[in-house]
Design a protein around this motif. Structure first.
Motif, PDB file in Angstrom:
ATOM      1  N   SER A  63      45.240 -47.266   8.838  1.00 49.69           N
ATOM      2  CA  SER A  63      44.003 -48.065   8.878  1.00 49.69           C
ATOM      3  C   SER A  63      43.605 -48.428  10.299  1.00 49.69           C
ATOM      4  O   SER A  63      42.554 -49.032  10.511  1.00 49.69           O
ATOM      5  N   ASP A  64      44.424 -48.044  11.293  1.00 48.19           N
ATOM      6  CA  ASP A  64      44.134 -48.333  12.687  1.00 48.19           C
ATOM      7  C   ASP A  64      42.848 -47.623  13.118  1.00 48.19           C
ATOM      8  O   ASP A  64      42.607 -46.474  12.737  1.00 48.19           O
ATOM      9  N   PRO A  65      41.985 -48.272  13.916  1.00 50.78           N
ATOM     10  CA  PRO A  65      40.714 -47.630  14.288  1.00 50.78           C
ATOM     11  C   PRO A  65      40.900 -46.355  15.103  1.00 50.78           C
ATOM     12  O   PRO A  65      40.073 -45.446  15.021  1.00 50.78           O
ATOM     13  N   TYR A  66      41.978 -46.263  15.868  1.00 53.20           N
ATOM     14  CA  TYR A  66      42.200 -45.048  16.662  1.00 53.20           C
ATOM     15  C   TYR A  66      42.663 -43.887  15.784  1.00 53.20           C
ATOM     16  O   TYR A  66      42.346 -42.731  16.059  1.00 53.20           O
ATOM     17  N   TYR A  67      43.384 -44.188  14.720  1.00 56.32           N
ATOM     18  CA  TYR A  67      43.736 -43.166  13.734  1.00 56.32           C
ATOM     19  C   TYR A  67      42.461 -42.616  13.096  1.00 56.32           C
ATOM     20  O   TYR A  67      42.302 -41.413  12.919  1.00 56.32           O
ATOM     21  N   ALA A  68      41.534 -43.519  12.794  1.00 57.06           N
ATOM     22  CA  ALA A  68      40.287 -43.114  12.141  1.00 57.06           C
ATOM     23  C   ALA A  68      39.399 -42.313  13.082  1.00 57.06           C
ATOM     24  O   ALA A  68      38.884 -41.249  12.726  1.00 57.06           O
ATOM     25  N   THR A  69      39.205 -42.810  14.297  1.00 55.19           N
ATOM     26  CA  THR A  69      38.268 -42.134  15.202  1.00 55.19           C
ATOM     27  C   THR A  69      38.814 -40.798  15.666  1.00 55.19           C
ATOM     28  O   THR A  69      38.045 -39.875  15.953  1.00 55.19           O
ATOM     29  N   ALA A  70      40.148 -40.649  15.749  1.00 56.31           N
ATOM     30  CA  ALA A  70      40.738 -39.363  16.120  1.00 56.31           C
ATOM     31  C   ALA A  70      40.375 -38.289  15.112  1.00 56.31           C
ATOM     32  O   ALA A  70      40.252 -37.105  15.457  1.00 56.31           O
ATOM     33  N   ARG A  71      40.186 -38.695  13.856  1.00 47.90           N
ATOM     34  CA  ARG A  71      39.876 -37.772  12.772  1.00 47.90           C
ATOM     35  C   ARG A  71      38.387 -37.737  12.440  1.00 47.90           C
ATOM     36  O   ARG A  71      37.983 -37.206  11.425  1.00 47.90           O
ATOM     37  N   LEU A  72      37.581 -38.363  13.317  1.00 50.08           N
ATOM     38  CA  LEU A  72      36.126 -38.384  13.195  1.00 50.08           C
ATOM     39  C   LEU A  72      35.637 -39.008  11.895  1.00 50.08           C
ATOM     40  O   LEU A  72      34.677 -38.564  11.280  1.00 50.08           O
ATOM     41  N   TRP A  73      36.315 -40.092  11.486  1.00 47.65           N
ATOM     42  CA  TRP A  73      35.821 -40.865  10.346  1.00 47.65           C
ATOM     43  C   TRP A  73      34.671 -41.773  10.777  1.00 47.65           C
ATOM     44  O   TRP A  73      34.018 -42.396   9.942  1.00 47.65           O
ATOM     45  N   ASP A  74      34.459 -41.889  12.090  1.00 47.08           N
ATOM     46  CA  ASP A  74      33.315 -42.625  12.606  1.00 47.08           C
ATOM     47  C   ASP A  74      32.715 -41.811  13.744  1.00 47.08           C
ATOM     48  O   ASP A  74      33.185 -40.714  14.059  1.00 47.08           O
ATOM     49  N   ASP A  75      31.653 -42.333  14.356  1.00 43.02           N
ATOM     50  CA  ASP A  75      31.018 -41.658  15.491  1.00 43.02           C
ATOM     51  C   ASP A  75      31.471 -42.244  16.814  1.00 43.02           C
ATOM     52  O   ASP A  75      30.880 -41.958  17.863  1.00 43.02           O
ATOM     53  N   GLY A  76      32.532 -43.047  16.763  1.00 39.64           N
ATOM     54  CA  GLY A  76      33.098 -43.601  17.977  1.00 39.64           C
ATOM     55  C   GLY A  76      33.398 -45.080  17.834  1.00 39.64           C
ATOM     56  O   GLY A  76      32.806 -45.776  17.004  1.00 39.64           O
ATOM     57  N   ILE A  77      34.360 -45.551  18.638  1.00 40.02           N
ATOM     58  CA  ILE A  77      34.654 -46.978  18.730  1.00 40.02           C
ATOM     59  C   ILE A  77      33.848 -47.540  19.890  1.00 40.02           C
ATOM     60  O   ILE A  77      33.898 -47.008  21.000  1.00 40.02           O
ATOM     61  N   ILE A  78      33.107 -48.593  19.632  1.00 41.26           N
ATOM     62  CA  ILE A  78      32.268 -49.194  20.668  1.00 41.26           C
ATOM     63  C   ILE A  78      32.696 -50.632  20.893  1.00 41.26           C
ATOM     64  O   ILE A  78      33.286 -51.272  20.014  1.00 41.26           O
ATOM     65  N   GLU A  79      32.398 -51.146  22.075  1.00 41.51           N
ATOM     66  CA  GLU A  79      32.696 -52.541  22.372  1.00 41.51           C
ATOM     67  C   GLU A  79      31.713 -53.446  21.638  1.00 41.51           C
ATOM     68  O   GLU A  79      30.516 -53.138  21.563  1.00 41.51           O
TER      69      GLU A  79
END
Length: 529
Positions: free
Chosen positions: A483-499
């Motif tokens: 459920s970690d955001p970096y696990y998700a973004t590495a697999r392109l479940w989002d369009d990026g982590i933003i501040e």
């Protein structure tokens, strides 16, 4: 629209240092990914007289304008950390005031070869370009499929071939496809420029061939050098695969800008209907309201007001379905309908959300979903009250809304609540996460309880407490990791982590892309469900 509320500012309840630590970690990861394959390969790249991928992008875009980079941490932590950014940079920027999608290979990362995540990132950029009617600029320096990963890159519908299919579809729809070739384009990589409407090649470094010299020798026993086989002069003057030859990268990119300047009267960024107004300073920054501890309630109204114009939110049905906040606002002058979680979704909040979505769809107002959701309410009372039926109405409304949808995961995103709040499966135009975000079927606490209770029930008391404790530990560890955001973004479940504090500007760019586009003016009934 209801009367504008006077902001009722509350003191932030989250720990600023916690979110600051998460943002600092995010910046470190972004900085590392921007260096591509590392010093050794960057040095070798420069010694060949080639620019770095972000230098090419910066030179291509209008000076001083923003570049909305997508999924910069794709493949983060995968492949032993050797494929930062999945070896490709994608994003949206302005060329002669025209918004364009940029898809640029980073040859310092495995020679620009395609991994599974590279294919997904490339395809996602094309999907965004198609939906937002953007020209696509390919800055090509591509070694084709990474052969050890060929089973995850080559054969399936959504693998590398799908990128070529989308490229052909977009060209047929009148969305320009333009390539600049800086390095070798081998095998499948050759089709990116070959399928483009116009192609520029850099003399001396740019090459296009379906099979390189080693393959030619193996296949037909012909010995030929790469320049003779597929160099810029040959393809521009003999084969006709390329339309222009450039002496160097700067000349190539100047020619690219010239081509874009003559694309015709394509869609431009429409100005906002209202003048942008910054949020009130008294509301604080979004990071001050970020729900870092997901077990504690967050002041979602304060978070919204910290991002919208003038900190003004006109709430819809504020006294009904209180666990879902819905209201009208503006971001950088563009109108938006906002839905934000303030607790679990009950039947009442689900019906309220469906009603609000249909109003926005009728009025052609884009939708913004701010996810911090544990899920839909469970239990006997909820089931007898029709939660399955009413949650389905929210899901139906989200699925069929024809206006642009944007989603930001600002906290937790668990279970079917992810679906009701326009998760990835419901095709938002863009979906971003914050560094404190979490996404999974359920939280680690709930997951461990469910799994251990199921084990106890299946073994009917035969399980030892030591076994149950170990199962609890493994389950928590699995759900914490996944459920970690970096696990998700590495697999392109989002369009990026933003501040968090960049969210208003990112959303403004996304809303601007959809402003002024042709609208679906078909009937839009509103049901008071």
């Amino acid at each position: 629209m209801a009367a504008i509320e006077t902001p009722d500012v509350k003191t932030p309840t989250t720990e600023p240092l916690a979110i600051e630590t998460l943002v600092a970690e995010l910046r470190v990861k972004h900085a590392a990914a921007s260096q591509g394959g590392g010093e050794k390969f960057r040095t070798r790249h420069a010694e060949r007289g080639k620019w770095f991928v972000r230098e090419r992008i910066e030179f291509t875009l209008d000076p001083g304008t923003a570049f909305l980079e997508l999924s910069p941490l794709a493949a983060n932590g995968l492949y032993g950390g050797e494929v930062p950014g999945a070896g490709i940079v994608t994003g949206i920027g302005l060329i002669h005031d025209r918004p364009c999608m940029i898809i640029a290979n980073d040859a310092t990362v495995k020679g620009g070869s395609f991994f599974a995540e590279t294919v997904r990132k490339h395809a996602r950029a094309q999907e965004i370009a198609q939906e937002n009617r953007l020209p696509v600029i390919y800055l090509v320096d591509c070694g084709g499929a990474f052969l050890p990963e060929q089973d995850r890159v080559f054969p399936d519908k959504d693998h590398f071939g799908g990128a070529f299919w989308r490229q052909c579809q977009m060209s047929a729809q009148g969305l320009p496809q333009i390539s600049v070739v800086f390095g070798g384009c081998t095998a499948g990589g050759a089709y990116i420029p070959a399928l483009s409407d116009q192609v520029i090649m850099v003399r001396g470094t740019g090459r296009i061939h379906l099979g390189g010299p080693p393959i030619v020798k193996a296949a037909i026993n012909e010995i030929v050098d790469g320049e003779t086989l597929g160099g810029a002069d040959m393809h521009t003057g003999v084969s006709g695969v390329s339309d222009h030859v450039a002496a160097d990268e700067e000349s190539a990119l100047r020619k690219l800008r010239e081509i874009v300047a003559h694309l015709g009267e394509g869609r431009r960024i429409a100005p906002p209907p209202l003048a942008p107004v910054p949020p009130l300073p008294t509301t604080g920054d979004p990071s001050a309201h970020a729900p870092v501890d997901l077990k504690r309630p967050a002041d979602m109204r304060a978070l919204i007001r910290s991002m919208v114009d003038g900190s003004q939110l006109s709430e819809f049905k504020p006294d009904y379905g209180a666990t879902l906040i819905a209201g009208f606002a503006h971001i950088h002058g563009y109108p938006v309908g906002i839905l934000a979680n303030d607790g679990a979704l009950f039947s009442e909040s689900s019906l309220k959300g469906a009603h609000f979505i249909e109003l926005c769809d009728q009025r052609q107002i884009p939708l913004l979903f701010l996810q911090n959701i544990t899920g839909f309410m469970v239990g006997t009372a909820a089931e007898r009250g029709g939660i399955a039926k009413h949650s389905a109405k929210l899901v139906y409304a989200v699925s069929n809304a024809r206006v642009p949808k944007l989603t930001v995961i600002v906290g937790g995103s668990y279970g079917a609540g992810n679906y009701g709040m326009c998760g990835r499966g419901f095709r938002p135009r863009f979906l971003f996460s914050w560094p404190n975000a979490r996404i999974a079927t359920m939280s680690p606490d709930v997951a461990s309880t469910v799994v251990t209770e199921l084990r106890r029930a299946s073994l009917k008391g035969a399980a030892s407490e030591a076994d149950i404790t170990e199962l609890d530990r493994r389950t928590r560890a699995q759900f914490e990791e996944q459920s970690d955001p970096y696990y998700a973004t590495a697999r392109l479940w989002d369009d990026g982590i933003i501040e968090p504090d960049q969210t208003r500007d990112v959303l403004g760019l996304c809303l601007a892309l959809s402003a002024g586009e042709a609208q679906d003016t078909g009937p839009r009934p509103v049901y008071r469900m």
